[in-house]
Design an enzyme around this catalytic site. Structure first.
Site, PDB file in Angstrom:
ATOM      1  N   ARG A 147     -33.942  21.433  48.217  1.00 34.69           N
ATOM      2  CA  ARG A 147     -32.736  22.220  48.479  1.00 34.69           C
ATOM      3  C   ARG A 147     -31.755  22.282  47.314  1.00 34.69           C
ATOM      4  O   ARG A 147     -30.830  23.083  47.311  1.00 34.69           O
ATOM      5  CB  ARG A 147     -32.024  21.672  49.735  1.00 34.69           C
ATOM      6  CG  ARG A 147     -32.685  22.145  51.010  1.00 34.69           C
ATOM      7  CD  ARG A 147     -32.048  21.488  52.216  1.00 34.69           C
ATOM      8  NE  ARG A 147     -32.495  20.111  52.376  1.00 34.69           N
ATOM      9  CZ  ARG A 147     -31.895  19.224  53.165  1.00 34.69           C
ATOM     10  NH1 ARG A 147     -30.812  19.558  53.826  1.00 34.69           N
ATOM     11  NH2 ARG A 147     -32.376  18.002  53.286  1.00 34.69           N
TER      12      ARG A 147
ATOM     13  N   LYS B 112     -34.392  15.251  41.872  1.00 38.82           N
ATOM     14  CA  LYS B 112     -33.136  15.036  42.596  1.00 38.82           C
ATOM     15  C   LYS B 112     -32.348  13.824  42.095  1.00 38.82           C
ATOM     16  O   LYS B 112     -31.140  13.917  41.840  1.00 38.82           O
ATOM     17  CB  LYS B 112     -33.446  14.860  44.076  1.00 38.82           C
ATOM     18  CG  LYS B 112     -32.226  14.696  44.927  1.00 38.82           C
ATOM     19  CD  LYS B 112     -32.565  14.036  46.228  1.00 38.82           C
ATOM     20  CE  LYS B 112     -32.569  15.049  47.338  1.00 38.82           C
ATOM     21  NZ  LYS B 112     -32.658  14.405  48.663  1.00 38.82           N
TER      22      LYS B 112
ATOM     23  N   GLY C 193     -44.446  10.087  53.353  1.00 40.35           N
ATOM     24  CA  GLY C 193     -43.442   9.556  54.274  1.00 40.35           C
ATOM     25  C   GLY C 193     -42.788   8.286  53.770  1.00 40.35           C
ATOM     26  O   GLY C 193     -43.283   7.638  52.842  1.00 40.35           O
TER      27      GLY C 193
ATOM     28  N   TYR D 171      -7.559  22.801   9.394  1.00 40.80           N
ATOM     29  CA  TYR D 171      -8.860  22.154   9.576  1.00 40.80           C
ATOM     30  C   TYR D 171      -9.021  21.059   8.530  1.00 40.80           C
ATOM     31  O   TYR D 171      -8.965  21.312   7.329  1.00 40.80           O
ATOM     32  CB  TYR D 171     -10.023  23.151   9.448  1.00 40.80           C
ATOM     33  CG  TYR D 171     -11.360  22.433   9.448  1.00 40.80           C
ATOM     34  CD1 TYR D 171     -11.738  21.652  10.539  1.00 40.80           C
ATOM     35  CD2 TYR D 171     -12.225  22.491   8.352  1.00 40.80           C
ATOM     36  CE1 TYR D 171     -12.937  20.947  10.547  1.00 40.80           C
ATOM     37  CE2 TYR D 171     -13.427  21.795   8.350  1.00 40.80           C
ATOM     38  CZ  TYR D 171     -13.779  21.021   9.452  1.00 40.80           C
ATOM     39  OH  TYR D 171     -14.951  20.323   9.459  1.00 40.80           O
TER      40      TYR D 171
ATOM     41  N   ALA E 110       2.167  26.694  -1.760  1.00 36.95           N
ATOM     42  CA  ALA E 110       1.585  27.459  -0.656  1.00 36.95           C
ATOM     43  C   ALA E 110       0.625  28.517  -1.175  1.00 36.95           C
ATOM     44  O   ALA E 110       0.816  29.068  -2.249  1.00 36.95           O
ATOM     45  CB  ALA E 110       2.699  28.113   0.146  1.00 36.95           C
TER      46      ALA E 110
HETATM   47  C1  UD1 Z   1     -34.929   9.771  56.774  1.00 39.55           C
HETATM   48  C2  UD1 Z   1     -35.108   8.923  58.032  1.00 39.55           C
HETATM   49  C3  UD1 Z   1     -34.052   9.324  59.059  1.00 39.55           C
HETATM   50  C4  UD1 Z   1     -32.678   9.129  58.460  1.00 39.55           C
HETATM   51  C5  UD1 Z   1     -32.560   9.911  57.153  1.00 39.55           C
HETATM   52  C6  UD1 Z   1     -31.267   9.545  56.477  1.00 39.55           C
HETATM   53  C7  UD1 Z   1     -37.507   8.494  58.239  1.00 39.55           C
HETATM   54  C8  UD1 Z   1     -38.760   8.872  58.896  1.00 39.55           C
HETATM   55  N1  UD1 Z   1     -36.419   9.189  58.574  1.00 39.55           N
HETATM   56  O1  UD1 Z   1     -35.197  11.115  57.119  1.00 39.55           O
HETATM   57  O2  UD1 Z   1     -34.175   8.526  60.220  1.00 39.55           O
HETATM   58  O3  UD1 Z   1     -31.700   9.548  59.392  1.00 39.55           O
HETATM   59  O4  UD1 Z   1     -33.620   9.575  56.257  1.00 39.55           O
HETATM   60  O5  UD1 Z   1     -31.067  10.371  55.355  1.00 39.55           O
HETATM   61  O6  UD1 Z   1     -37.489   7.587  57.457  1.00 39.55           O
HETATM   62  N2  UD1 Z   1     -39.176   9.501  50.097  1.00 39.55           N
HETATM   63  C9  UD1 Z   1     -40.138   9.014  49.247  1.00 39.55           C
HETATM   64  N3  UD1 Z   1     -41.444   9.207  49.547  1.00 39.55           N
HETATM   65  C10 UD1 Z   1     -41.841   9.867  50.671  1.00 39.55           C
HETATM   66  C11 UD1 Z   1     -40.850  10.365  51.524  1.00 39.55           C
HETATM   67  C12 UD1 Z   1     -39.546  10.161  51.210  1.00 39.55           C
HETATM   68  O7  UD1 Z   1     -39.826   8.401  48.238  1.00 39.55           O
HETATM   69  O8  UD1 Z   1     -43.069   9.986  50.867  1.00 39.55           O
HETATM   70  C13 UD1 Z   1     -37.759   9.282  49.776  1.00 39.55           C
HETATM   71  C14 UD1 Z   1     -37.002  10.575  49.519  1.00 39.55           C
HETATM   72  O9  UD1 Z   1     -37.000  10.891  48.157  1.00 39.55           O
HETATM   73  C15 UD1 Z   1     -35.618  10.229  50.016  1.00 39.55           C
HETATM   74  C16 UD1 Z   1     -35.869   9.217  51.115  1.00 39.55           C
HETATM   75  O10 UD1 Z   1     -37.155   8.700  50.885  1.00 39.55           O
HETATM   76  O11 UD1 Z   1     -34.839   9.603  49.021  1.00 39.55           O
HETATM   77  C17 UD1 Z   1     -35.764   9.835  52.500  1.00 39.55           C
HETATM   78  O12 UD1 Z   1     -36.746  10.820  52.668  1.00 39.55           O
HETATM   79  P1  UD1 Z   1     -36.465  12.157  53.439  1.00 39.55           P
HETATM   80  O13 UD1 Z   1     -37.687  12.952  53.437  1.00 39.55           O
HETATM   81  O14 UD1 Z   1     -35.229  12.770  52.934  1.00 39.55           O
HETATM   82  O15 UD1 Z   1     -36.236  11.601  54.917  1.00 39.55           O
HETATM   83  P2  UD1 Z   1     -35.417  12.310  56.058  1.00 39.55           P
HETATM   84  O16 UD1 Z   1     -36.262  13.296  56.723  1.00 39.55           O
HETATM   85  O17 UD1 Z   1     -34.099  12.744  55.552  1.00 39.55           O
HETATM   86 MG    MG Z   2     -33.247  13.186  53.629  1.00 38.71          MG
END
Ligand code: UD1
Ligand code: MG
Length: 458
Positions: free
Chosen positions: A18, A25, A85, A367, A424
């Site tokens: 986004r 990011k 995840g 300058y 001058a």
């Molecule tokens: C996550 C939480 C949610 C919480 C929210 C807060 C989970 C499943 N959900 O959701 O409960 O309210 O954060 O902002 O944990 N990342 C990785 N590798 C991955 C996936 C994510 O490094 O495979 C990192 C992202 O860069 C980010 C953070 O983990 O910094 C959170 O990931 P994001 O996908 O934003 O999770 P949310 O869906 O926001």
């Molecule tokens: Mg998030």
């Protein structure tokens, strides 16, 4: 028994779609430093034995940024080549975490969380979850509790029922647990959800199942806001600036308007320093006692002596300025400039890589580049050091008590002896002797009576 070593795992592999950016990011900046740098800072403040950074998207750029800074033996890099995840991300780092350690999971895009908020979390025995309460909880995992208020699980927005979506207490994503337990739970997390991801949040239900106490701490929402788009980036910037300004005011700095002050680095202030509106401070800046910085000036890596005034709209970069100097309005001081005490540099004057001795003045439209100017020298309006011959830079050396008349070109390399006066409008190409008047311009002034200006043709 000594407290277990703290291992912080920073999740920073996400793309940040986004932000619509080419930059990963976590390299977007607030307060002049990448988001990730703020998170590393708080991990260090907590005394982390090891900081595991799980990175993936833009891995090369993230590493390049880090490698360009001061190395930190505590930082360990873990590559998550596919983002499956948050649980999967944590799992990538866990093999490097000893069983006996305490783990704290932070997010690379949650830069404002304070060490004081995290400390109690990092000491909890079972599983600890940092939550916050939001008026608009959309997009966050909701905290589920039983009738007694005990946490039973976290449900992600996609999986939540309509009633669950009404819950305003949300997961910040920041959790802590002993490594031994975390390893056990993560091995059991499945990806049977709508996103086919391994959710770190699932460890809450697993802890409950294992009879492990789940503790929550509620953080102020401003501290745990995530940065996902440019609007949130700007919001995080404002929050950081507000905090910094408040801290500086507590230390005794007068900010005419704390909402119109930006610090992107470090500033050290003496007593009774006043900073007017719209000032930007970058790098490392020292302001002596009673310094005044006027509206809309930019100071980068400068040191200003006591009592010095910088008037409005000045840009000072890489300079050391003495006491009781007057700079601006509209002056530009460039790197490697050294102004002694009581120097005046006025409007539309540019000084680069030059030294001006005590009490010297260049008050208007000049300058000075690669110049070594003595004490009590007056540089007239429109004076220019011609320091560049198209290939090389040359020095101009001006002795004490010299008076340089207006609109003079000093073609370097050239030396003006102490006490000399330059008439001058001179173009000085040869050294001028001390104590004498040196002039170099058309010999006599002529007038042509009855001379007619050209007329426009009909
Ligand atoms: C996550 C939480 C949610 C919480 C929210 C807060 C989970 C499943 N959900 O959701 O409960 O309210 O954060 O902002 O944990 N990342 C990785 N590798 C991955 C996936 C994510 O490094 O495979 C990192 C992202 O860069 C980010 C953070 O983990 O910094 C959170 O990931 P994001 O996908 O934003 O999770 P949310 O869906 O926001
Ligand atoms: Mg998030």
């Amino acid at each position: 028994m000594p407290a277990p070593a703290l291992h912080v795992i920073v999740l920073a592999a996400g793309q940040g779609t986004r932000l619509k950016s080419q930059r990963p990011k976590v390299l977007h900046e607030i307060g002049g430093r990448p988001l990730l740098d703020h998170v590393l800072g708080v991990a260090r403040e907590l005394g982390a034995r090891c900081i595991h950074v799980v990175h993936g998207h833009g891995a090369d750029a993230v590493r390049a940024w880090y490698d360009g800074g001061t190395p930190d033996k505590a930082v360990k890099w873990t590559l998550q080549s596919e983002q499956k995840g948050t649980a999967h991300a944590v799992m990538q780092a866990l093999p490097d975490v000893p069983e006996a350690a305490q783990v704290l999971v932070l997010y690379g895009d949650v830069p404002l969380v304070r060490a004081a908020t995290l400390e109690p979390l990092a000491q909890v025995k079972g599983l600890a979850v940092l939550t916050t309460v939001l008026a608009a909880p959309q997009g966050y995992g909701r905290i589920l509790r039983d009738e007694d208020g005990a946490v039973t699980g976290i449900v992600e927005e996609h999986e939540a029922t309509a009633t669950e979506r009404g819950i305003r207490e949300v997961n910040t994503g920041i959790v802590a647990a002993p490594a031994r337990l975390l390893k056990r739970w993560l091995a059991r997390v499945k990806n049977d959800n709508s996103k086919k991801e391994y959710y770190l949040t699932d460890v809450v239900a697993l802890a409950v199942k294992d009879g492990v106490v789940v503790t929550t701490r509620v953080a102020p929402s401003a501290e745990v806001m995530g940065v996902n788009d440019r609007a949130q980036l700007a919001q995080a910037e404002r929050e950081l600036q507000r905090r910094q300004a408040e801290e500086l005011m507590r230390q005794g700095l007068t900010l005419r308007d704390p909402t119109r002050f930006d610090l992107r680095g470090l500033v050290r202030c003496g007593k009774d320093v006043t900073v007017d509106v719209g000032v930007v401070i970058e790098g490392e800046v020292h302001l002596g006692d009673e310094v005044y910085v006027g509206p809309y000036s930019v100071l980068r890596n400068v040191k200003l002596g006591a009592g010095t005034r910088v008037e409005s709209h000045c840009v000072l970069d890489g300079a050391i300025v003495g006491k009781q100097c007057r700079i601006g309005p509209y002056a530009r001081i460039r790197p490697d400039t050294h102004l002694a005490d009581e120097v005046h540099v006025g409007n539309f004057v540019e000084v680069k890589k030059s030294r001006l001795g005590e009490g010297s003045k260049a008050n208007h439209l000049a300058y000075l580049g690669d110049a070594d100017v003595g004490r009590k020298v007056n540089i007239g309006a429109g004076t220019i050091t011609c320091n560049y011959d198209g290939a090389h830079k040359h020095k101009t050396v001006i002795g004490d008590d010299v008076f340089v008349g207006s609109d003079t070109q000093l073609v370097a390399p050239v030396r003006i002896g102490a006490g000399a006066t330059i008439g001058a409008g001179s173009t000085i190409t040869k050294d001028a002797p001390p104590g004498a008047l040196t002039v170099c311009r058309a010999k006599e002034q002529r007038s042509y009576p009855g001379w007619k200006r050209p007329q426009k043709r009909r």
